[in-house]
Enzyme design. Structure first.
Site, PDB file in Angstrom:
ATOM      1  N   HIS A   1       4.650  14.670   9.920  1.00  0.00           N
ATOM      2  CA  HIS A   1       5.332  15.630   8.676  1.00  0.00           C
ATOM      3  C   HIS A   1       5.745  16.750   8.954  1.00  0.00           C
ATOM      4  O   HIS A   1       6.930  16.827   8.831  1.00  0.00           O
ATOM      5  CB  HIS A   1       4.180  16.166   8.309  1.00  0.00           C
ATOM      6  CG  HIS A   1       3.739  16.999   6.976  1.00  0.00           C
ATOM      7  ND1 HIS A   1       2.714  17.809   6.118  1.00  0.00           N
ATOM      8  CD2 HIS A   1       4.931  17.382   5.180  1.00  0.00           C
ATOM      9  CE1 HIS A   1       3.511  18.319   4.851  1.00  0.00           C
ATOM     10  NE2 HIS A   1       4.569  17.739   4.689  1.00  0.00           N
TER      11      HIS A   1
ATOM     12  N   HIS B   1      10.141  19.156   8.342  1.00  0.00           N
ATOM     13  CA  HIS B   1      10.271  20.632   7.988  1.00  0.00           C
ATOM     14  C   HIS B   1      10.653  21.342   9.074  1.00  0.00           C
ATOM     15  O   HIS B   1      11.501  21.779   9.136  1.00  0.00           O
ATOM     16  CB  HIS B   1       8.586  20.739   7.916  1.00  0.00           C
ATOM     17  CG  HIS B   1       7.805  20.693   6.287  1.00  0.00           C
ATOM     18  ND1 HIS B   1       7.647  21.822   5.324  1.00  0.00           N
ATOM     19  CD2 HIS B   1       7.213  19.420   6.055  1.00  0.00           C
ATOM     20  CE1 HIS B   1       7.076  21.536   5.272  1.00  0.00           C
ATOM     21  NE2 HIS B   1       6.808  19.745   4.871  1.00  0.00           N
TER      22      HIS B   1
ATOM     23  N   HIS C   1      10.207  13.147   4.107  1.00  0.00           N
ATOM     24  CA  HIS C   1       9.298  13.940   3.343  1.00  0.00           C
ATOM     25  C   HIS C   1       8.112  13.558   2.327  1.00  0.00           C
ATOM     26  O   HIS C   1       6.660  12.972   2.046  1.00  0.00           O
ATOM     27  CB  HIS C   1       9.782  15.419   2.907  1.00  0.00           C
ATOM     28  CG  HIS C   1       8.869  15.912   2.616  1.00  0.00           C
ATOM     29  ND1 HIS C   1       8.748  16.635   1.416  1.00  0.00           N
ATOM     30  CD2 HIS C   1       8.074  17.270   3.709  1.00  0.00           C
ATOM     31  CE1 HIS C   1       7.498  17.940   1.385  1.00  0.00           C
ATOM     32  NE2 HIS C   1       7.237  17.674   2.463  1.00  0.00           N
TER      33      HIS C   1
ATOM     34  N   ASN D   1       3.810  13.237   2.705  1.00  0.00           N
ATOM     35  CA  ASN D   1       3.562  14.224   1.802  1.00  0.00           C
ATOM     36  C   ASN D   1       3.083  14.370   0.708  1.00  0.00           C
ATOM     37  O   ASN D   1       1.679  14.143   0.390  1.00  0.00           O
ATOM     38  CB  ASN D   1       4.410  15.192   1.844  1.00  0.00           C
ATOM     39  CG  ASN D   1       3.879  16.395   0.918  1.00  0.00           C
ATOM     40  OD1 ASN D   1       3.194  17.400   2.123  1.00  0.00           O
ATOM     41  ND2 ASN D   1       4.102  17.044  -0.232  1.00  0.00           N
TER      42      ASN D   1
ATOM     43  N   ILE E   1       7.738  21.458  -0.787  1.00  0.00           N
ATOM     44  CA  ILE E   1       6.541  22.186  -0.790  1.00  0.00           C
ATOM     45  C   ILE E   1       5.706  21.431   0.503  1.00  0.00           C
ATOM     46  O   ILE E   1       6.431  20.469   1.186  1.00  0.00           O
ATOM     47  CB  ILE E   1       5.177  21.539  -1.778  1.00  0.00           C
ATOM     48  CG1 ILE E   1       4.123  22.041  -1.510  1.00  0.00           C
ATOM     49  CG2 ILE E   1       5.300  20.026  -1.351  1.00  0.00           C
ATOM     50  CD1 ILE E   1       3.573  23.484  -1.615  1.00  0.00           C
TER      51      ILE E   1
END
Length: 817
Positions: free
Chosen positions: A477, A482, A668, A672, A817
Site C-alpha cells: 500500500h 503512495h 491502489h 486500499n 485517500i
C-alpha cells in the site's frame, strides 16, 4: 465591432469560488438578485485579468498583453455551475487585427483572501469562436507572488508546436513551479521540489522519537517527497522539524472539497484518540481487553459498521479455504508466488544471518496433496508460497525485544482440482539465541481440525497474517503506491507544461495524492504515529519499507510483468492478454488484466495521436527533462538501475504511462478499499502478535486448551490498538462524495480541444462500463469459488465505478485517500 476588426469587445464568463463560501453561503444570499447585488469583494476592482496573444508579438518575441480588465456582474443563469461556484461576466477590449487570438491570461487578486478560480471562457472570438481556459487553481493576493499568475487555453501543444508568442510564458511558468530550492515554503506557494524523508522523527521532543533519514543513501534508499524547507531540529541537523502544517503546492490541496478534508480530519482525530467513540472504547477499565470473539462482534454495528467479511457468516474467516483465498482475492493479492524450488530458499546474506533455507519437508506436505508428490506438483504448477521470511527475519531480534513477539513466516499452498488453494504447511522462524549467524530456529505446523492442535493451527495462521498485514500496509500500500508515485507528480509539474499532452494525460491520476501523503507523514507513518502504534514493527517500521524499496523495479509494477515475475502466469501470445494465468480463478489478476488492457489501449491511442514517430519522443525537450529528473532525482537512489526505460520510443512512453496510471488507480484501489471490509474484523487480519506460540506442557498451552478464544485474543493486536486500527481502516476504505473514478475527468470534455483524444477517452469510459458488467457476470458464476469463498463475499474491488461510502468497489483515478 468595426469592419476592420480594430474595435472589439470580447465577452467572457469567469467561474470561481470565494474562500468564504466554504464556511457561509454568501452566494446563496445573493442568488435571487439576478446580478443586481453582488459580493462587493469580487466586484470592487479586486480581481483583474489581462489577455495574452497567441499570435501577435510585442516586438520582443513575447505575445502581446491586453489591457487590465475587472470582473463584471454576477451571472446566475448558467445551469452547469456546481455547488458553491459563482459566475461573473467580464468584457475585454481586444482589437483582433492588432492583438490576434488570445492564448493565455494573467490574473491578479487584490483582496486579502484567496479564491478558487475554476475557469474562464471567451465567447465569439473573431475567426475562432469559443476559447476555454480550465484553471482549477487557488489565487492569493498578488503581493504573495514573485511572478504573475498565468493560465493557458485548453489547447494541447508539444514544445515544438507551441505558438511562438507563448513560448516565453510557457517556460517562465515552469521556472516558477521549480523554484530555486531555498527557503521555507509558504501555504500560498506552488513550488514543486524534492527532499528525503527526514521529517518522520521528533528528536527534540524525545530521544526515543528520533528516526533515521530515508533516502539519499544506499543503506536506506527511498523515493523523494515534496520539499517543505522547514528548519532542522536542534538535536539533529539532518532531521527536519515538524509542525501541524505540512507544505504541499497549493493546488495539490483540495481545500475546496469538504469531503476530502473530512476524511483527513478523521485521521488526525484518530491519531490523538480524540473521537468520542475512541475515547469511550479505549479508556473503559471494565473492558480493558477483548475476552471473547463475541466481545469483538459487539462493536458492530453500533460503534463500527459491520465489515463485509461478516455479513453472511461470522466464523467463516477461520476456514482454511478463506485463509488461502484472501491471498488472491483479499486486500494483499499480489504477493503470493509460484514455488519454483524445494525446499524454499532465502536471499538473506548467509554471512550475517546463517542458513535460512526452509525446514519444511516433503513429509509435511504430501499427506494433504491428494496423492501428488512435491516434484509432480512443482512440475504441474500446483504449489505456491506466501513467503514473508526474508522481509521480516532481519527485524525480529529488535521486535521480540519489545512487548511484541513475532515470527518470520512461510506458507505453502496446493492448487486443488476445483481451482481453490489449500494451505499445506506454515513455517514460523525466530532468531537463534546464540546469534544471527547461527541461522533461525524454525518450526513447521500443518493443518489440524480438532482439539488443541486446531487452535495451534489457527494461531499459526494468525502469525502469517500479522506478517501479511504489516507487509501490505507498509509495502503493497504505502511504498508501492503512495511513496513511489509522489516523485512522478513533482517531476511532472516541474518539467511538463500544463499544455503538454503527457501532463494532460497524467493529471487526473495525481489528484489529492500529495495531500494525503503529507498527512500520512504527519499522523500515520511518523514516529509514534498510527502505524507504529497499531502495527508490529513500531520504531523500525519505515526501515522495513526502505529495505524492500531496494528491490523495487518500476518496469515490473505493471500487472502482466508482475504476474510473470511471481510465476503465477506465463507468456502466451495467442491468449487474450498475451499471458495465461496458472491459477485460472485468480480474481485480482483476471479482473486486473481486463482493466490493464483497457488502460493501455487508451494510452496507446493518445500517445500515437501526439507523437507521429519515435523521433518526436527524442526531440520532446520537456518529456526528456521530465524523465531524466524523475530517474536521477525523484527516484535518485535507483538512478543507476539498468531497468529504467530510456524514453526513446513511443512504445516506452506508452508502457511507462500505462504502468503509472495502473499504480495510481487500479493497484491502489486493489490494496486500499478492501482494508475495512477484510481488516475491520481484527480477528481476520491482526496487525500485531504479542505472545509466542504455546509449547506443549506449558501453562500457556493449557490455557489454549481451556479457552482458545481468550488465548487468541491475548496473542493478537490488543484492544486499544485494534480500535485505533479499525478507525483508520474505515477512513481509508471510504469513497468521498466527489471522487473522480477511472474514465472520468473533473474538467469534463474541456481538458483538450483535440477531438480524437476526447473520443478515445470516451471509448475508454465505455470499455470500463463493459468490463464492469463482465465482472458482475463472473461473480454470478458459482463455479468460480475464489470469487466469493466461504465468507460469501464476492470480489468487487475492481469494479470501476462506485458510490460514496464503504462500498468495496470503485477505482478512483488517483491515490486520493
Amino acid at each position: 465591432m468595426s469592419i476592420n476588426g480594430r474595435d472589439h469587445t470580447l465577452k467572457g464568463i469567469v467561474v470561481l469560488m470565494h474562500k468564504n463560501v466554504l464556511n457561509i453561503d454568501v452566494v446563496d444570499d445573493i442568488a435571487d438578485n439576478e446580478g443586481d447585488t453582488v459580493p462587493p469583494s469580487f466586484l470592487d476592482n479586486s480581481i483583474a485579468l489581462k489577455l495574452i496573444s497567441a499570435s501577435k508579438t510585442d516586438g520582443t518575441g513575447k505575445g502581446k498583453v491586453g489591457e487590465k480588465t475587472y470582473l463584471g456582474g454576477l451571472v446566475t443563469s448558467i445551469p452547469t455551475l456546481e455547488d458553491k461556484q459563482s459566475a461573473f461576466s467580464i468584457n475585454f477590449e481586444w482589437h483582433s487585427l492588432d492583438m490576434g487570438i488570445p492564448g493565455a491570461f494573467y490574473i491578479e487578486n487584490f483582496m486579502q483572501d484567496e479564491f478558487f478560480l475554476v475557469s474562464l471562457s471567451l465567447e465569439d472570438v473573431p475567426n475562432h469562436g469559443t476559447i476555454n481556459f480550465v484553471c482549477n487553481s487557488w489565487i492569493y493576493n498578488t503581493e504573495k507572488y514573485i511572478t504573475d499568475r498565468i493560465f493557458f487555453t485548453n489547447k494541447t501543444y508539444l514544445p515544438s508546436e507551441m505558438p511562438a508568442p507563448l513560448l516565453y510564458y510557457r517556460y517562465e511558468e515552469l521556472k516558477t513551479l521549480r523554484g530555486d530550492g531555498t527557503g521555507e515554503r509558504q501555504v500560498w506557494e506552488r513550488i514543486y521540489d524534492y527532499d528525503v524523508y527526514n521529517d518522520l522523527g521528533e528528536p527534540d521532543k524525545n530521544a526515543a522519537l528520533a528516526r533515521p533519514v530515508l533516502g539519499g543513501s544506499s543503506t536506506l534508499p527511498y523515493p523523494r517527497r515534496c520539499r517543505t524547507g522547514r528548519q532542522p531540529t536542534q538535536t539533529d541537523p539532518n532531521t527536519e522539524s515538524r509542525s501541524g502544517y505540512v507544505y504541499i503546492p497549493r493546488d495539490e490541496l483540495l481545500g475546496h472539497v469538504k469531503s476530502s478534508d473530512f476524511l483527513t480530519n478523521r485521521l488526525n482525530l484518530a491519531s490523538q484518540y480524540a473521537t468520542p467513540q475512541l475515547r469511550s472504547l479505549v479508556t473503559s477499565k471494565r473492558n480493558h481487553e477483548f475476552d471473547t470473539f463475541e466481545d469483538v462482534l459487539s462493536l458492530f454495528p453500533d460503534k463500527f459498521p459491520l465489515p463485509l467479511l461478516l455479513q453472511v457468516d461470522n466464523s467463516a474467516w477461520m476456514d482454511d479455504e478463506e485463509f488461502a483465498r484472501e491471498m488472491i482475492a483479499g486486500v494483499n493479492p499480489n504477493v503470493i508466488t509460484k514455488l519454483q524450488e524445494f525446499p524454499p530458499q532465502s536471499k538473506l546474506d548467509s554471512q550475517l544471518y546463517g542458513d535460512n533455507t526452509s525446514t519444511i519437508t516433503k513429509e509435511n506436505l504430501e499427506p494433504n496433496m491428494d496423492g501428488v508428490t512435491v516434484e509432480q506438483a512443482i512440475q504441474e504448477n500446483r504449489l505456491y508460497i506466501l513467503d514473508h521470511h526474508d522481509a521480516f527475519y532481519p527485524s525480529l531480534r529488535k521486535v521480540n525485544a519489545t512487548d511484541a513477539k513475532a515470527y518470520a513466516t512461510r506458507t505453502i499452498l496446493f492448487l486443488q482440482t476445483d481451482g481453490t488453494l489449500k494451505p499445506l504447511a506454515i513455517e514460523l522462524s525466530t532468531p537463534n539465541p546464540n546469534g544471527d549467524s547461527f541461522g533461525p530456529i524454525s518450526k513447521v505446523y500443518t493443518p489440524e481440525s480438532e482439539g488443541v492442535e486446531a487452535s495451534i493451527w489457527l494461531l499459526a495462521k494468525a502469525y502469517v497474517i500479522v506478517n501479511d498485514a504489516n507487509y501490505h500496509e507498509l509495502i503493497s500500500h504505502w511504498l508501492h503506491t503512495h511513496a513511489t508515485v509522489e516523485p512522478f507528480i513533482i517531476a511532472t509539474n516541474r518539467n511538463l507544461s500544463v499544455v503538454h499532452p503527457i501532463y494532460k494525460l497524467l493529471l487526473p491520476h495525481y489528484r489529492n495524492t500529495m495531500n494525503i501523503n503529507a498527512n500520512a507523514r504527519n499522523v500515520l507513518i511518523n514516529a509514534d504515529g498510527i502505524i507504529e502504534r497499531a502495527y508490529l514493527l513500531e520504531s523500525i517500521t519505515m526501515q522495513l519499507s526502505a529495505d524492500v524499496y531496494k528491490d523495487w523495479v518500476f518496469t515490473e509494477q505493471g500487472l502482466p510483468n508482475d504476474l510473470i515475475k511471481r510465476g503465477v502466469a506465463v507468456e502466451e501470445p495467442a491468449s487474450q492478454h498475451g499471458i495465461r494465468l496458472l491459477i485460472e480463478d485468480y480474481p485480482y489478476a483476471s479482473d486486473g488484466l481486463e482493466i490493464w488492457a483497457a488502460i493501455k489501449s487508451w494510452v496507446e491511442e493518445y500517445v500515437i495521436f501526439y507523437y507521429k514517430s519515435d523521433a518526436d519522443i527524442v526531440q520532446d525537450s520537456e518529456l526528456q527533462a521530465f524523465w531524466k529528473e524523475l530517474v536521477e532525482v525523484g527516484h535518485g537512489d535507483m538512478k543507476n538501475a539498468t531497468w529504467w526505460f530510456k524514453m526513446q520510443t513511443r512504445a516506452e512512453l506508452i508502457e511507462a504511462s500505462t504502468i503509472l496510471i495502473w499504480i495510481a488507480s487500479v493497484l491502489h484501489a486493489s490494496v486500499n478499499f478492501g482494508q475495512y471490509p477484510y481488516g475491520g474484523y481484527i480477528l481476520n487480519r491482526p496487525t500485531k502478535s504479542m505472545r509466542f506460540m504455546p509449547e506443549k506442557g506449558s501453562p500457556e498451552y493449557d490455557d489454549l486448551a481451556n479457552d482458545y478464544q481468550q488465548t487468541y485474543l491475548r496473542t493478537i493486536t490488543p484492544k486499544k490498538e485494534s480500535i485505533l486500527n479499525m478507525t483508520v481502516l474505515e477512513v481509508l476504505s471510504t469513497h468521498v462524495s466527489d471522487e473522480q473514478y477511472l474514465g472520468q475527468r473533473i474538467e469534463g470534455g474541456l481538458w483538450t480541444t483535440d477531438s480524437v483524444p476526447i473520443e478515445a477517452y470516451n471509448k475508454f469510459g465505455r470499455k470500463l462500463a463493459e468490463i464492469e458488467q463482465k465482472l458482475i457476470e463472473k461473480n454470478n458464476d458459482k463455479s468460480l469459488r475464489n470469487r466469493y469463498g466461504p465468507v460469501n463475499m464476492p470480489y468487487t474491488l475492481l469494479y470501476p465505478s462506485s458510490e460514496e461510502g464503504l462500498t468495496f468497489r470503485g477505482i478512483p483515478n488517483s491515490i486520493s485517500i
